[in-house]
Design a protein around this motif. Sequence first.
Motif, PDB file in Angstrom:
ATOM      1  N   HIS A 129      74.723  56.637  55.784  1.00 58.29           N
ATOM      2  CA  HIS A 129      75.232  56.951  54.439  1.00 58.29           C
ATOM      3  C   HIS A 129      74.335  57.972  53.749  1.00 58.29           C
TER       4      HIS A 129
ATOM      5  N   ARG B 266      72.438  60.219  55.119  1.00 57.68           N
ATOM      6  CA  ARG B 266      72.641  61.534  55.745  1.00 57.68           C
ATOM      7  C   ARG B 266      73.917  62.189  55.241  1.00 57.68           C
ATOM      8  N   ASP B 267      74.984  61.431  55.139  1.00 56.71           N
ATOM      9  CA  ASP B 267      76.247  62.004  54.668  1.00 56.71           C
ATOM     10  C   ASP B 267      76.137  62.485  53.226  1.00 56.71           C
ATOM     11  N   GLN B 268      75.322  61.831  52.417  1.00 57.17           N
ATOM     12  CA  GLN B 268      75.139  62.235  51.037  1.00 57.17           C
ATOM     13  C   GLN B 268      74.265  63.488  50.900  1.00 57.17           C
TER      14      GLN B 268
ATOM     15  N   ARG C 273      73.981  65.897  53.586  1.00 55.08           N
ATOM     16  CA  ARG C 273      74.331  66.894  54.594  1.00 55.08           C
ATOM     17  C   ARG C 273      74.650  68.255  53.969  1.00 55.08           C
TER      18      ARG C 273
ATOM     19  N   ASP D  72      80.244  66.092  48.848  1.00 53.96           N
ATOM     20  CA  ASP D  72      81.546  66.076  49.526  1.00 53.96           C
ATOM     21  C   ASP D  72      81.924  67.440  50.099  1.00 53.96           C
TER      22      ASP D  72
ATOM     23  N   ALA E 280      80.119  70.072  57.947  1.00 59.84           N
ATOM     24  CA  ALA E 280      80.240  69.157  59.084  1.00 59.84           C
ATOM     25  C   ALA E 280      79.441  69.649  60.288  1.00 59.84           C
TER      26      ALA E 280
ATOM     27  N   ASP F   9      72.750  65.498  62.365  1.00 66.35           N
ATOM     28  CA  ASP F   9      71.863  64.514  61.743  1.00 66.35           C
ATOM     29  C   ASP F   9      70.400  64.930  61.850  1.00 66.35           C
TER      30      ASP F   9
END
Length: 340
Positions: A222, A224-226, A228, A275, A280, A284
């Motif tokens: 989570h 990492r996604d926030q 990226r 977002d 993409a 990571d």
Amino acid sequence: MDFGLVLQTDPPASRVISLMKRAERGGFRYGWTFDSAVLWQEPFVIYSQILANTQKLTVGPMVTNPGTRTWEVTASTFATLNDMFGNRTVCGIGRGDSAMRVAGRKPNTLARISEAMKVIRALGRGESADLGGGTVVRFPWIRPGAELPVWMAAYGPKALKMAGEEADGFILQLSDLYLTEYMVKAVKDAAVAAGRDPSEVTVCVAAPAYVTEDDSPEALAHARDQCRWFGGMVGNHVADLVARYGEHSGQVPDELTDYIKSRAGYDYSHHGRADNPDTAFVPDEIVDRFCVIGPAAKHIEKLNALRDLGVDQFAVYDMHDAQEATIDAYGTTVIPAVNG
């Protein structure tokens, strides 16, 4: 080590001011914002309110550029804030990635940044400066003792050299230990070669920080996604470097450039946001290297390592779903541990 908070000036401005107040209470000494006139609200207007609602916080853009405002206007704005609130601003400056491109212009050249730094710094101190073509001006209203440090953002070899030769500070927008060591050395070596004391060049590393409760795979995924989005933002600058110097040129470390091979494009309407659909391609590994994520102990470990590499300030990019929690975790745990 000093700590800074970096925010976008999204409306409402009252929230930006509130987060900066929270940061100062937690031990942060610097409050930074993005500066891109089309994408966000005007930061200098908001700085006035941040300064009025804090006691010691130093504020500035990360980063402004020499193309969206004339240099005397930029200098006058900083000098006015300093006159009102007592030398509590810093001018972070760079090429103007989003600010220029969104307005349909190319980022500024290094030569233009060099001239702008000299003019803005001199005028902000109450000295005379040539605006070009022999037009020399000076602000008659500046009082003795005025100061305006100018810090330069840089990645490429020529920019790093110029930062060491001319800037009061160096802003590095990533926290990878290898690249930090490489680039800080390049800046300090350039300062020495120019006859400067390298300790006079303040080093500021800026990167997203996300404090997790534990190091479980779910928590780290989570985080990492926030964060990226940051690899995508840095990738814009890296793409410019690859276009200029080529791949594996020896001029720019492969550790910086390799990850953008699958970069397809970039929509600035999502710039700096968690977002962002154009990031993409960022693996990571890059998120882990460029950002600071994980439990508080991991932040403390990495920040101590950065300090050992000569970093004077860590500025937290706080654009994710845990803004208050990150500020509070740094205030209660990370900053006291790093600074003893």
